[in-house]
Design an enzyme around this catalytic site. Structure first.
Site, mmCIF file in Angstrom:
data_model
loop_
_atom_site.group_PDB
_atom_site.id
_atom_site.type_symbol
_atom_site.label_atom_id
_atom_site.label_comp_id
_atom_site.label_asym_id
_atom_site.label_seq_id
_atom_site.Cartn_x
_atom_site.Cartn_y
_atom_site.Cartn_z
ATOM 1 N N ASP A 137 -57.216 6.302 6.352
ATOM 2 C CA ASP A 137 -56.618 5.419 7.102
ATOM 3 C C ASP A 137 -57.716 4.858 8.175
ATOM 4 O OD1 ASP A 137 -54.773 3.750 8.337
ATOM 5 O OD2 ASP A 137 -54.046 5.134 9.825
ATOM 6 N N CYS A 191 -37.240 -2.825 -4.950
ATOM 7 C CA CYS A 191 -36.507 -3.266 -3.481
ATOM 8 C C CYS A 191 -35.490 -4.072 -4.107
ATOM 9 C CB CYS A 191 -37.226 -4.028 -2.529
ATOM 10 S SG CYS A 191 -38.505 -2.600 -1.497
ATOM 11 N N CYS A 201 -34.762 -4.761 12.078
ATOM 12 C CA CYS A 201 -36.076 -4.975 12.988
ATOM 13 C C CYS A 201 -35.887 -5.332 14.274
ATOM 14 C CB CYS A 201 -37.421 -5.487 12.181
ATOM 15 S SG CYS A 201 -38.680 -5.535 13.240
ATOM 16 N N CYS A 217 -44.364 -6.090 16.311
ATOM 17 C CA CYS A 217 -44.078 -5.244 15.687
ATOM 18 C C CYS A 217 -44.152 -3.931 16.829
ATOM 19 C CB CYS A 217 -45.033 -4.673 14.456
ATOM 20 S SG CYS A 217 -44.741 -3.102 13.662
ATOM 21 N N CYS A 244 -42.548 3.558 15.650
ATOM 22 C CA CYS A 244 -41.232 2.852 15.158
ATOM 23 C C CYS A 244 -41.043 3.359 13.840
ATOM 24 C CB CYS A 244 -40.957 1.643 15.511
ATOM 25 S SG CYS A 244 -39.529 0.806 14.995
ATOM 26 N N CYS A 247 -37.373 0.465 10.189
ATOM 27 C CA CYS A 247 -37.193 -0.171 9.051
ATOM 28 C C CYS A 247 -37.367 0.744 7.726
ATOM 29 C CB CYS A 247 -38.376 -1.146 9.146
ATOM 30 S SG CYS A 247 -40.052 -0.444 8.733
#
Length: 352
Positions: A137, A191, A201, A217, A244, A247
């Site tokens: 990352d 999906c 959201c 976001c 967060c 979602c």
């Protein structure tokens, strides 16, 4: 010399035996996501994340080193909280929420150690030492796009990588190597017509399928953004102190996601559904200890206090007003403005 299939399987076995849940291999190439990233940058959706703007390098690992021929994508399940526990349920109790990925020890350090050991073992599979580099990352790599290309999962509408067995509670990392390996095929996007992540959201940050505007976001705003956060956005933070999960919590694929059995991702008591007053006091008085081995250090002490003040205002609880009033006269103007906004939100909640 071992054949490609044999050596690829040996590498995968090494990675699986090191605690990873998913492994996929793709060719080092210029990704199709190049154009998507370019357009994302063009619209300014990256916010202040200037490091995202090197589109060409992020889309082709061969620009890191032209010798790289393969990308080994690794994924590890970090979900350490039962699905019955969620940010919305914590909000009902007027408790804070720290994103699941940050409630344990810092994953960067944990996974880097694993990849270092794995790389050494991979080197020993070859007669001549191969060129290897790994990232967690932190490198200029479109990790989700490479993971999707390698068949680990598909990118959902919320831009998270989803695996049908593990869900999206996964840390991704990559091993780049200058050897041709056996490449995996991508998997079907499953999906379907579901839009739960988009609909849930609070800030409407998912502006279209697989496209997130970082400027809206919550995870970007309360971690990467170091500035004052307008009342318009702050009041939509709910109880999210750091990151967060909304979602992802509503994603059907995460409803059956298994818990990790790795104790290294076990939640710290101080970050698991924290009491706001207790956490604020801890941050104010014990920050240097609190941040040790924690991903939360990324937001810095000032950012975390700002976020706690925001969440206090979102509770509508008058008992927080005396604490917020202390910050009204703070020399830090962001604290003062945030406290003022939060007091106003509490008073509006009382009056309504």
């Amino acid at each position: 010399m071992p054949n490609v299939e044999y050596i690829t399987n040996k590498i995968k076995n090494i990675i699986f035996s090191s605690g990873f849940d998913l492994v996929g291999v793709s060719e080092a190439q210029r990704l199709e996501d190049y154009e998507h990233l370019e357009k994302w940058i063009e619209y300014g959706y990256q916010g202040d994340m200037k490091y995202m703007e090197n589109v060409s390098k992020r889309s082709d690992v061969r620009e890191i080193d032209s010798s790289f021929k393969s990308v080994i994508s690794c994924a590890i399940n970090y979900n350490s909280i039962n699905n019955e526990v969620s940010s919305s349920k914590a909000q009902e109790q007027k408790l804070g929420w720290v994103s699941r990925y940050a409630i344990g020890d810092d994953y960067h350090d944990i996974i880097k150690k694993k990849l270092k050991a794995i790389s050494y073992k991979i080197e020993n599979l070859f007669q001549f030492k191969p060129q290897i580099r790994y990232y967690v990352d932190t490198g200029p790599v479109l990790e989700r796009a490479y993971a999707e290309t390698s068949g680990i999962g598909w990118i959902g509408k919320n831009s998270c990588l989803i695996n049908k067995d593990v869900g999206s509670w996964i840390f991704l990392s990559e091993i780049l190597i200058d050897q041709v390996l056996q490449y995996d095929s991508d998997v079907k996007d499953m999906c379907g017509t579901c839009t739960k992540c988009i609909d849930s959201c609070p800030t409407n940050a998912i502006v279209m399928d697989k496209v997130v505007d970082s400027n809206k976001c919550i995870s970007y705003l309360n971690i990467e953004n170091k500035k004052y956060i307008s009342d318009y956005l702050a009041k939509r933070f709910a109880n999210n102190i750091y990151g967060c999960d909304i979602c992802q919590e509503v994603c059907p694929w995460n409803q059956k996601a298994k818990l990790t059995n790795l104790e290294i991702f076990s939640p710290r008591r101080e970050f698991r559904i924290p009491d706001l007053v207790t956490l604020l006091s801890n941050v104010e008085n014990n920050w240097e200890t609190l941040k040790i081995k924690s991903a939360i250090k990324r937001v810095k002490k000032e950012g975390l206090i700002r976020n706690i003040l925001i969440v206090m205002g979102n509770t509508g609880d008058a008992s927080y007003i005396p604490i917020l009033e202390r910050y009204l006269v703070d020399k830090d103007k962001i604290y003062a403005r945030t406290a003022q906004d939060s007091i106003q939100r509490i008073q509006e909640a009382i009056d309504s």
